[in-house]
Design a protein around this motif. Sequence first.
Motif, PDB file in Angstrom:
ATOM      1  N   THR A   1       0.772  -1.192   0.054  1.00  0.00           N
ATOM      2  CA  THR A   1       0.021   0.262  -0.025  1.00  0.00           C
ATOM      3  C   THR A   1       0.805   1.104   0.287  1.00  0.00           C
ATOM      4  N   ALA A   2       0.345   2.310  -0.396  1.00  0.00           N
ATOM      5  CA  ALA A   2       1.019   3.528  -0.675  1.00  0.00           C
ATOM      6  C   ALA A   2       1.449   4.106   0.807  1.00  0.00           C
ATOM      7  N   GLN A   3       2.625   4.176   0.953  1.00  0.00           N
ATOM      8  CA  GLN A   3       3.465   4.885   2.094  1.00  0.00           C
ATOM      9  C   GLN A   3       3.631   3.826   3.258  1.00  0.00           C
ATOM     10  N   ASP A   4       3.573   2.596   2.761  1.00  0.00           N
ATOM     11  CA  ASP A   4       3.655   1.613   3.872  1.00  0.00           C
ATOM     12  C   ASP A   4       5.221   1.147   3.710  1.00  0.00           C
ATOM     13  N   TYR A   5       6.058   1.282   4.516  1.00  0.00           N
ATOM     14  CA  TYR A   5       7.513   0.973   4.228  1.00  0.00           C
ATOM     15  C   TYR A   5       8.006  -0.193   5.225  1.00  0.00           C
ATOM     16  N   ARG A   6       6.944  -0.983   5.764  1.00  0.00           N
ATOM     17  CA  ARG A   6       7.520  -2.140   6.636  1.00  0.00           C
ATOM     18  C   ARG A   6       8.067  -3.294   5.869  1.00  0.00           C
ATOM     19  N   PHE A   7       8.159  -3.373   4.562  1.00  0.00           N
ATOM     20  CA  PHE A   7       8.704  -4.474   3.902  1.00  0.00           C
ATOM     21  C   PHE A   7      10.241  -4.219   3.984  1.00  0.00           C
ATOM     22  N   ASP A   8      10.776  -2.988   4.155  1.00  0.00           N
ATOM     23  CA  ASP A   8      12.154  -2.528   3.867  1.00  0.00           C
ATOM     24  C   ASP A   8      12.406  -1.645   4.682  1.00  0.00           C
ATOM     25  N   PRO A   9      12.200  -1.501   6.064  1.00  0.00           N
ATOM     26  CA  PRO A   9      12.542  -0.451   7.026  1.00  0.00           C
ATOM     27  C   PRO A   9      14.098  -0.111   7.102  1.00  0.00           C
ATOM     28  N   GLU A  10      15.013  -1.006   6.596  1.00  0.00           N
ATOM     29  CA  GLU A  10      16.393  -0.944   6.899  1.00  0.00           C
ATOM     30  C   GLU A  10      16.971   0.386   6.033  1.00  0.00           C
ATOM     31  N   HIS A  11      16.335   0.627   4.901  1.00  0.00           N
ATOM     32  CA  HIS A  11      16.810   1.712   4.015  1.00  0.00           C
ATOM     33  C   HIS A  11      15.685   2.722   3.977  1.00  0.00           C
ATOM     34  N   PRO A  12      16.100   3.951   3.458  1.00  0.00           N
ATOM     35  CA  PRO A  12      15.066   4.966   3.003  1.00  0.00           C
ATOM     36  C   PRO A  12      13.998   4.617   1.934  1.00  0.00           C
ATOM     37  N   PRO A  13      13.142   4.925   1.654  1.00  0.00           N
ATOM     38  CA  PRO A  13      12.172   4.425   0.625  1.00  0.00           C
ATOM     39  C   PRO A  13      12.540   4.709  -0.892  1.00  0.00           C
ATOM     40  N   PHE A  14      13.279   5.643  -1.239  1.00  0.00           N
ATOM     41  CA  PHE A  14      13.186   6.031  -2.670  1.00  0.00           C
ATOM     42  C   PHE A  14      13.546   4.929  -3.771  1.00  0.00           C
ATOM     43  N   ALA A  15      14.549   4.011  -3.296  1.00  0.00           N
ATOM     44  CA  ALA A  15      15.180   3.222  -4.397  1.00  0.00           C
ATOM     45  C   ALA A  15      14.408   2.146  -4.626  1.00  0.00           C
ATOM     46  N   ARG A  16      13.509   1.628  -3.399  1.00  0.00           N
ATOM     47  CA  ARG A  16      12.683   0.697  -3.549  1.00  0.00           C
ATOM     48  C   ARG A  16      11.392   1.189  -4.298  1.00  0.00           C
ATOM     49  N   ALA A  17      10.877   2.456  -3.879  1.00  0.00           N
ATOM     50  CA  ALA A  17       9.670   2.940  -4.653  1.00  0.00           C
ATOM     51  C   ALA A  17       9.993   3.262  -6.196  1.00  0.00           C
ATOM     52  N   TRP A  18      11.259   3.437  -6.492  1.00  0.00           N
ATOM     53  CA  TRP A  18      11.504   3.949  -7.817  1.00  0.00           C
ATOM     54  C   TRP A  18      11.452   2.423  -8.744  1.00  0.00           C
ATOM     55  N   ALA A  19      11.913   1.516  -8.058  1.00  0.00           N
ATOM     56  CA  ALA A  19      11.852   0.022  -8.633  1.00  0.00           C
ATOM     57  C   ALA A  19      10.228  -0.451  -8.814  1.00  0.00           C
ATOM     58  N   ALA A  20       9.590  -0.151  -7.616  1.00  0.00           N
ATOM     59  CA  ALA A  20       8.319  -0.216  -7.921  1.00  0.00           C
ATOM     60  C   ALA A  20       7.340   0.416  -8.833  1.00  0.00           C
ATOM     61  N   LEU A  21       7.971   1.286  -9.205  1.00  0.00           N
ATOM     62  CA  LEU A  21       7.069   2.348  -9.854  1.00  0.00           C
ATOM     63  C   LEU A  21       6.026   1.602 -11.015  1.00  0.00           C
ATOM     64  N   PRO A  22       6.653   0.645 -11.928  1.00  0.00           N
ATOM     65  CA  PRO A  22       5.986   0.090 -12.833  1.00  0.00           C
ATOM     66  C   PRO A  22       4.716  -0.561 -12.538  1.00  0.00           C
ATOM     67  N   LEU A  23       4.834  -1.107 -11.050  1.00  0.00           N
ATOM     68  CA  LEU A  23       3.584  -1.797 -10.683  1.00  0.00           C
ATOM     69  C   LEU A  23       2.397  -1.258 -10.639  1.00  0.00           C
TER      70      LEU A  23
END
Length: 199
Positions: A1-23
Motif C-alpha cells: 500500500t502507499a506509504q507503507d514501508y514495513r517491507f524494507d525499513p532498513e533503508h530510506p524508501p526512494f530506491a525501492r519506490a523507484w523500482a516498484a513504480l512500474p507496478l
Amino acid sequence: TAQDYRFDPEHPPFARAWAALPLLAMGNVTLDTRLIDAESAPSWLAATQWEASHRFLYADNDADRLLRAGRIMGLLLGVLLGAGLYRWARELYGPGPAAVALALYAVEPNLLANAGLVTTDFSVAAFFFGAVYLLWRTVSHPTLANVAGLAACCALANISKFSAALLFPLVALGLLSAVSRRRLTAATVLGVFGFTVFT
C-alpha cells in the motif's frame, strides 16, 4: 500500500519506490499485509519479514514479471549514471576520452552486476556521483541550475540509502576548499551549503 514501508525499513524508501513504480501500471498485483499486521512493529522483522516478502513475490504474484520491471528501472539509473560520466569526462578532456570512459563504464563488472538488481546500491551510486559532479560544477559556476542539481542529487542519494549522509561533509569540504582558493566567497558557500542541507 502507499506509504507503507514495513517491507524494507532498513533503508530510506526512494530506491525501492523507484523500482516498484512500474507496478502501478500493472494489473493483478496482489499485496497481502496480514502477516505484517499481525505482528507488533519492532518484532515482525525477525518473525515474518522474509515470509511475507516470499509470499508477495512467489505465491501471490509472478516474481519474474515483477522483478523484470524493477530491474528495468535500475537499468534506467545505469543509463543516467553513464550519461553523467560521459558529460563530466567530456567537459574535462573532450569527446574522445569521454567515449573511452563511457566504454569502460559499460563493461565494468561491478557496475554491470549491480545495475540490473533491485537494490539500493546503484541508486545511491548514481546520485552520489551526480552530487560530486554538480559540486564540481557549482565550485566553477555557482549558477542556480548547478546548485539546485547539487541539492537534488544529495536529497535523492539520502532518501536512497542512509550511508549517503557522508555526502554532506564531502560537500562541505569541497565548498571550504573553494573558499580557501578564493573561487567562492564565504557568503556564497554558506548559501549553497544551507540550500543543499535543508532541501
